[in-house]
Scaffold this motif. Structure first.
Motif, short mmCIF file in Angstrom:
data_model
loop_
_atom_site.label_atom_id
_atom_site.label_comp_id
_atom_site.label_asym_id
_atom_site.label_seq_id
_atom_site.Cartn_x
_atom_site.Cartn_y
_atom_site.Cartn_z
N VAL A 388 0.74 -0.89 0.43
CA VAL A 388 0.14 -0.10 -0.05
C VAL A 388 1.14 1.83 0.13
O VAL A 388 2.06 1.31 0.38
CB VAL A 388 -1.25 0.00 0.86
CG1 VAL A 388 -1.68 -0.63 1.40
CG2 VAL A 388 0.04 0.61 2.85
N ASN A 389 0.11 2.36 -0.10
CA ASN A 389 0.64 3.72 -0.63
C ASN A 389 2.42 2.90 -1.21
O ASN A 389 3.40 4.00 -0.66
CB ASN A 389 1.00 4.08 0.81
CG ASN A 389 0.13 4.01 1.90
OD1 ASN A 389 -0.68 4.75 1.20
ND2 ASN A 389 -0.25 3.75 3.10
N SER A 390 2.32 2.80 -2.18
CA SER A 390 3.39 2.36 -3.09
C SER A 390 3.51 2.06 -4.27
O SER A 390 4.23 1.53 -5.37
CB SER A 390 4.10 1.28 -2.36
OG SER A 390 4.70 0.52 -1.57
N GLU A 391 2.55 3.30 -4.74
CA GLU A 391 2.32 3.80 -6.28
C GLU A 391 1.98 1.87 -7.17
O GLU A 391 1.03 2.13 -6.89
CB GLU A 391 3.92 4.30 -7.19
CG GLU A 391 3.86 6.17 -6.22
CD GLU A 391 5.27 6.18 -6.68
OE1 GLU A 391 5.67 5.78 -7.55
OE2 GLU A 391 5.86 7.34 -5.95
N PHE A 392 2.96 2.13 -8.05
CA PHE A 392 3.04 0.56 -8.92
C PHE A 392 2.28 -0.81 -8.26
O PHE A 392 2.35 -1.40 -8.65
CB PHE A 392 3.81 0.73 -9.74
CG PHE A 392 4.96 0.65 -9.60
CD1 PHE A 392 6.05 -0.40 -9.68
CD2 PHE A 392 5.96 1.89 -9.48
CE1 PHE A 392 7.14 -0.37 -8.94
CE2 PHE A 392 6.86 1.39 -8.89
CZ PHE A 392 7.85 0.78 -8.77
N LEU A 393 3.37 -0.21 -6.78
CA LEU A 393 3.14 -1.59 -6.12
C LEU A 393 2.04 -1.84 -5.57
O LEU A 393 1.64 -3.60 -5.19
CB LEU A 393 4.16 -2.21 -5.74
CG LEU A 393 5.03 -1.94 -5.93
CD1 LEU A 393 6.52 -1.36 -4.41
CD2 LEU A 393 6.15 -3.10 -6.41
N ASP A 394 0.81 -1.17 -5.16
CA ASP A 394 -0.74 -1.08 -4.41
C ASP A 394 -1.14 -2.44 -4.84
O ASP A 394 -1.34 -2.25 -6.18
CB ASP A 394 -1.39 -0.04 -4.50
CG ASP A 394 -0.53 1.18 -3.71
OD1 ASP A 394 0.70 1.17 -3.33
OD2 ASP A 394 -1.01 2.50 -3.70
N GLY A 395 -2.10 -3.16 -4.11
CA GLY A 395 -2.56 -4.39 -4.14
C GLY A 395 -1.46 -5.77 -3.96
O GLY A 395 -2.06 -7.06 -4.61
N LEU A 396 0.07 -5.19 -4.53
CA LEU A 396 0.33 -6.75 -4.52
C LEU A 396 0.63 -7.88 -3.45
O LEU A 396 0.87 -7.17 -2.65
CB LEU A 396 1.67 -6.47 -5.47
CG LEU A 396 1.59 -5.64 -6.96
CD1 LEU A 396 2.87 -5.98 -7.93
CD2 LEU A 396 0.82 -7.16 -7.77
N SER A 397 0.75 -8.48 -3.36
CA SER A 397 1.72 -9.67 -2.28
C SER A 397 2.69 -9.24 -2.01
O SER A 397 3.53 -8.49 -2.75
CB SER A 397 1.04 -10.94 -2.18
OG SER A 397 2.43 -11.28 -3.45
#
Length: 610
Positions: A388-397
């Motif tokens: 979360v709160n990680s730009e393009f990483l949001d939603g990834l495990s």
């Protein structure tokens, strides 16, 4: 005459008969199957205590049991005789550590004989004698030739009272285990064994130890500490201090938390910190303060977190507009990883403590689900979840996010996925006198050079004085003077340090299996050798293996357990025992290509007969 049984009188009679008949001497030429029973050798402290009695009684029972089963039993005794207590006693009692040690050996030998253990005293050894530690020196040269011994400057635990380096395990609550003095961090040039080359082999070998307790195997696995992560550089936002040209390289096992970075911490031994210290007295003063305390993981975790804001900033690799401050921190060591790390306070306990103390930003970048992205962080949450709160990483495990960061870093060229181990190379230098001399000459032109093998053993001089604290070899009139083995016209110096006790203790497993009067002409038996070992620390049998002697790579008699290397490493005129170097191998298995072989050395040389 009384009919009452007198055990003391009976013991005296029968022990004399046993000694006269050599009842417990192992016969290498015997056609019987072989059994080798070995307990951890005692330190000759002066007297036997009940811990010794307990341990050696267990070994004695096992040796007698094997003999009753029809085995030819090798059950030797020796003395782990080098070490700091003898040197401390020398200073306290105004005696030489050799005299103190040998007198203790004589007293303890008499006590063990009086107990009546079934020991083969003809194979007795003491690690403080040249005919024993010469083999250790030969092994040191073998490893040096193979590139497995090296010298480097290292940050160590320093005991200012005992004036020696302490292993991490010898630092207890920030104090030296013997002296009780507060341990300091100190940079010293040390000799190391390159055990990190074998990290993966050690890890894989744990799978074969199916008789070991699971908790012990887990401890070993954690000690090796294999982890996959990302190694990358933070680019400095301004001009490097003192003309240094390096950016800040870090390694992380949690690339998924990279957007949660709020600071970069470097060791006091990092080139940037050293350059700043040379220019700024306030930095130098902080580094001196931060050097207090040991280098153990427990000491670092429990010590108060200290930091110094350098005023330097680095650029976030995934956001060119973000700047992170660079701090010098006392919980970062130069010898662990790269000597630098990025702090993610929301998801690391140590970083959370540091950020809270110095009021640095704490940003959540991992949550149980996306809906919890704005949940407050009241303590470090170290588990995995979703980004979360990680730009393009949001939603990834967490695993998916880590893989994606590594992919982008490699594609853009600012980082590389890497497997790393917690295991560190083994420092084997001691700053004290009473130990095995390191068989090296330091030449100003050639650097460290191994001594010629025909000069082994390099004998520890005993004409020394302990009236002044410190290592007496530093003051010896001739020890520090030696010719360079490469260019005899150049003068060199012998090291005044010795090797750690655990090296001779390791060789002691194989040495009693070697003859004491040169190669034996006895026929090579085809029977197997059973080995039973007892640890004095736990009084627990920790390994039992059966192997069958076959072919030139096997040692005759006891020596499926005797380790060997090339015979030229042993100087016959200096000592007589054949040199041990080969590890046990299950029947029918093929030896793996060894590190020595990869270095151009044959690991399958035909051994001398024993």
């Amino acid at each position: 005459m009384s009919d009452r049984f007198d055990p003391a009188r009976a013991d005296t009679i029968w022990q004399a008969r046993w000694a006269e008949a050599n009842s417990f001497a192992a016969d290498s030429a015997s056609p019987k199957p072989k059994a080798y029973v070995l307990e951890m050798f005692p330190y000759p402290s002066g007297r036997i205590h009940m811990g010794h009695v307990r341990n050696y009684t267990m070994g004695d029972v096992l040796a007698r049991f094997r003999r009753m089963q029809g085995f030819e039993v090798l059950h030797p005794m020796g003395w782990d005789a080098f070490g700091m207590p003898a040197e401390n006693a020398a200073m306290e009692k105004k005696v030489h550590p050799g005299a103190w040690t040998r007198a203790n050996i004589a007293a303890m030998r008499d006590q063990l004989k009086r107990i009546g253990f079934a020991l083969d005293w003809s194979r007795e050894l003491a690690t403080c004698e040249p005919d024993y530690y010469g083999h250790e020196q030969a092994l040191f040269l073998d490893l040096m030739e193979a590139g497995l011994v090296f010298r480097k400057e290292s940050e160590v635990n320093w005991d200012p009272v005992d004036m020696t380096v302490l292993a991490n395990e010898q630092v207890i609550d920030g104090k030296g285990w013997r002296s009780g003095a507060a341990v300091e961090r100190k940079k010293l040039s040390q000799w190391f064994l390159k055990i990190t080359d074998f990290a993966e082999d050690l890890l894989e070998g744990l799978d074969t130890l199916d008789q070991w307790p699971d908790k012990v195997r887990l401890m070993q696995e954690n000690w090796i500490g294999k982890s996959r992560g990302l190694q990358f550089c933070f680019r400095l936002a301004g001009t490097p201090p003192g003309g240094t040209s390096c950016d800040v390289e870090v390694f992380t096992t949690r690339p998924d938390t990279i957007f949660g970075a709020s600071f970069v911490a470097i060791s006091s031994g990092h080139p940037i910190a050293e350059a700043l210290a040379a220019e700024r007295p306030d930095v130098a003063a902080f580094i001196e303060k931060a050097s207090k305390g040991g280098t153990t993981a427990a000491e670092i975790e429990t010590a108060e977190k200290l930091g110094f804001d350098t005023g330097i900033e680095v650029v976030h690799p995934l956001d060119a507009n973000r700047r992170l401050p660079v701090w010098i921190a006392n919980f970062v060591l130069m010898d662990y990883g790269t000597g630098a790390l990025f702090g993610c306070p929301a998801h690391d306990v140590r970083d959370f403590e540091f950020a809270t103390k110095y009021r640095l930003p704490i940003r959540r970048v991992v949550a149980e689900n996306v809906q919890s992205a704005d949940a407050p962080v009241v303590e470090a949450e170290t588990g995995e979840g979703v980004a979360v709160n990680s730009e393009f990483l949001d939603g990834l495990s967490s695993k998916e996010a880590s893989a994606e960061v590594i992919r982008r870093a490699e594609a853009a060229g600012w980082g590389q996925g890497k497997t790393q181990y917690r295991l560190r190379d083994w420092g084997v230098s001691r700053q004290r006198y009473w130990g095995t001399p390191i068989p090296v000459i330091h030449c100003a032109d050639c650097g460290p050079v191994g001594v010629p093998r025909d000069q082994l053993p390099i004998v520890l001089p005993e004409d020394v004085s302990f009236d002044i604290p410190g290592n007496p070899l530093d003051r010896h009139p001739t020890w520090n003077k030696a010719d360079c083995p490469v260019a005899a016209s150049r003068r060199g110096a012998r090291p005044t340090r010795s090797t750690r006790l655990s090296i001779p203790a390791g060789i002691s497993f194989a040495s009693p299996a070697s003859p004491t009067t040169g190669p034996s002409t006895a026929p090579r038996p085809s029977s197997g050798c059973r080995s039973d070992s007892i640890s004095a620390g736990s009084s627990m049998r920790f390994s039992t293996s059966s192997t069958r002697a076959s072919g030139p790579a096997r040692c005759s008699a006891w020596g499926s357990w005797a380790l060997r290397s090339r015979s030229r490493a042993c100087s016959p005129r200096a000592w007589s025992r054949t040199k041990p170097i080969r590890a046990p191998m299950a029947a029918g298995s093929r030896p793996a290509r060894s590190r020595l072989a990869k270095a151009g050395r044959s690991s399958n040389a035909k051994p001398a007969a024993v």
